[in-house]
Write a protein that holds these residues in place. Sequence first.
Motif, PDB file in Angstrom:
ATOM      1  N   LEU A 125       8.429  35.340  64.253  1.00  0.00           N
ATOM      2  CA  LEU A 125       8.097  36.770  64.256  1.00  0.00           C
ATOM      3  C   LEU A 125       9.235  37.583  64.868  1.00  0.00           C
ATOM      4  O   LEU A 125       9.555  38.676  64.392  1.00  0.00           O
ATOM      5  N   VAL A 137      15.483  34.758  56.093  1.00  0.00           N
ATOM      6  CA  VAL A 137      14.645  35.852  56.588  1.00  0.00           C
ATOM      7  C   VAL A 137      14.713  37.062  55.656  1.00  0.00           C
ATOM      8  O   VAL A 137      13.703  37.730  55.411  1.00  0.00           O
ATOM      9  N   ASP A 138      15.908  37.352  55.102  1.00  0.00           N
ATOM     10  CA  ASP A 138      16.074  38.528  54.243  1.00  0.00           C
ATOM     11  C   ASP A 138      15.389  38.389  52.896  1.00  0.00           C
ATOM     12  O   ASP A 138      14.974  39.389  52.304  1.00  0.00           O
ATOM     13  N   THR A 148      19.802  34.265  58.263  1.00  0.00           N
ATOM     14  CA  THR A 148      19.776  35.620  57.711  1.00  0.00           C
ATOM     15  C   THR A 148      19.326  35.601  56.253  1.00  0.00           C
ATOM     16  O   THR A 148      18.501  36.423  55.832  1.00  0.00           O
ATOM     17  N   LEU A 193       7.034  33.337  57.792  1.00  0.00           N
ATOM     18  CA  LEU A 193       5.826  34.008  58.279  1.00  0.00           C
ATOM     19  C   LEU A 193       4.566  33.292  57.793  1.00  0.00           C
ATOM     20  O   LEU A 193       3.589  33.133  58.534  1.00  0.00           O
ATOM     21  N   LYS A 252      15.264  41.980  62.804  1.00  0.00           N
ATOM     22  CA  LYS A 252      15.879  42.561  61.605  1.00  0.00           C
ATOM     23  C   LYS A 252      15.370  43.981  61.377  1.00  0.00           C
ATOM     24  O   LYS A 252      16.140  44.885  61.027  1.00  0.00           O
ATOM     25  N   ILE A 253      14.071  44.190  61.566  1.00  0.00           N
ATOM     26  CA  ILE A 253      13.501  45.537  61.422  1.00  0.00           C
ATOM     27  C   ILE A 253      14.123  46.485  62.441  1.00  0.00           C
ATOM     28  O   ILE A 253      14.474  47.632  62.136  1.00  0.00           O
ATOM     29  N   GLU A 296      12.428  36.952  64.778  1.00  0.00           N
ATOM     30  CA  GLU A 296      13.525  37.095  63.820  1.00  0.00           C
ATOM     31  C   GLU A 296      13.280  38.284  62.896  1.00  0.00           C
ATOM     32  O   GLU A 296      14.169  39.106  62.656  1.00  0.00           O
ATOM     33  N   TYR A 297      12.066  38.388  62.374  1.00  0.00           N
ATOM     34  CA  TYR A 297      11.744  39.487  61.463  1.00  0.00           C
ATOM     35  C   TYR A 297      11.724  40.828  62.193  1.00  0.00           C
ATOM     36  O   TYR A 297      12.241  41.832  61.680  1.00  0.00           O
ATOM     37  N   ASN A 332      21.283  44.351  57.339  1.00  0.00           N
ATOM     38  CA  ASN A 332      21.351  42.893  57.326  1.00  0.00           C
ATOM     39  C   ASN A 332      21.597  42.441  55.882  1.00  0.00           C
ATOM     40  O   ASN A 332      20.688  42.483  55.053  1.00  0.00           O
ATOM     41  N   GLU A 340       9.386  35.397  52.712  1.00  0.00           N
ATOM     42  CA  GLU A 340       8.329  35.553  53.706  1.00  0.00           C
ATOM     43  C   GLU A 340       7.765  34.185  54.078  1.00  0.00           C
ATOM     44  O   GLU A 340       6.761  34.089  54.787  1.00  0.00           O
ATOM     45  N   SER A 372      11.739  31.182  48.513  1.00  0.00           N
ATOM     46  CA  SER A 372      11.999  32.539  48.035  1.00  0.00           C
ATOM     47  C   SER A 372      11.884  32.632  46.516  1.00  0.00           C
ATOM     48  O   SER A 372      12.184  31.678  45.792  1.00  0.00           O
TER      49      SER A 372
END
Length: 310
Positions: free
Chosen positions: A287, A223-224, A220, A230, A293-294, A289-290, A178, A227, A149
């Motif tokens: 995918l 993922v938050d 969390t 991914l 969250k969406i 997980e993302y 989230n 990327e 990140s």
Amino acid sequence: MKTISVIVPCFNEQETINIYYDAMTKLKEQTNKFKLEYWFIDDGSKDRTYSILKDLQKAHSDEVHFISFSRNFGKESALYAGLNEVTGDYIAVMDVDLQDPPEMLPEMFDLLEDGEYDCVGTARMDREGENKIISFFSDGFYKVINKMSQTKIIPGARDYRLMTRQMVEAIKSMTEYNRFSKGIFSWVGFKTKYLPYKNRERSAGSTSWNFWKLFKYAITGIVDFSEGPLMFATWMGTFFSIVSVIGIIAVFIRKLIYPLSSVGGWASMVSIILFIGGIQLLSIGILGEYIGKIFLEVKKRPIYIVKDKK
């Protein structure tokens, strides 16, 4: 004299609340540098936390306030609820178990008063007394998220910090469902100084955190604010696509050169199929997980629901 609003999340903390309040009262009397306003957040506790907070508020209504949730929404929601209610010049976040040393607060206050910093945070220098397995994975989490990140998080950083009103308003503007506060504190920017301290044991009671909760919290955070997962799925898919094409070409050439060769290698073929299938499932899981969250974000559900507030 300036006022510090202290946000104190509580979940099943009936043993620690009065101990914490007494320690903070003693600190205020010793320093006499600032006033204190408390916002205790009862995060759907199952013990006597709510009744103890009500009694404490009645006895000290001039400085003690509380919010009680309709159920357990999690510490992140408790922090956000407190941020929405505070009225002080500076805002502090503390744990009620006294693992966050109250005696550091005057130094943090002085640093903000100098005007050079917008936030003074804390970071543990060690994890003495903590479960070795949890410590190992916690250290690994900071290494992973800081590589994946652009939002950097100080290893060992705690939620315990003192912030200016301007920084708090920036955090409140991030209304995502989230929430990962350590990442949010870093993402909003502002100049922050971290003070190191040695790890402390709880003053009483037992923690509600376990390995599984910490693991989900770490996922969390990744993922938050990254990327990276991914990108990992994309590169792994690309790599195995290329390997598959090479394999097909190799099989075709072998068939041309040795047309009568017997069929063999079924064990290796099954192993390859299982391996690639595992990679595919892992990629689908990332995918998922993302997308999950969406899904939660677009529902626009409230971050918390208040049952009682004083």
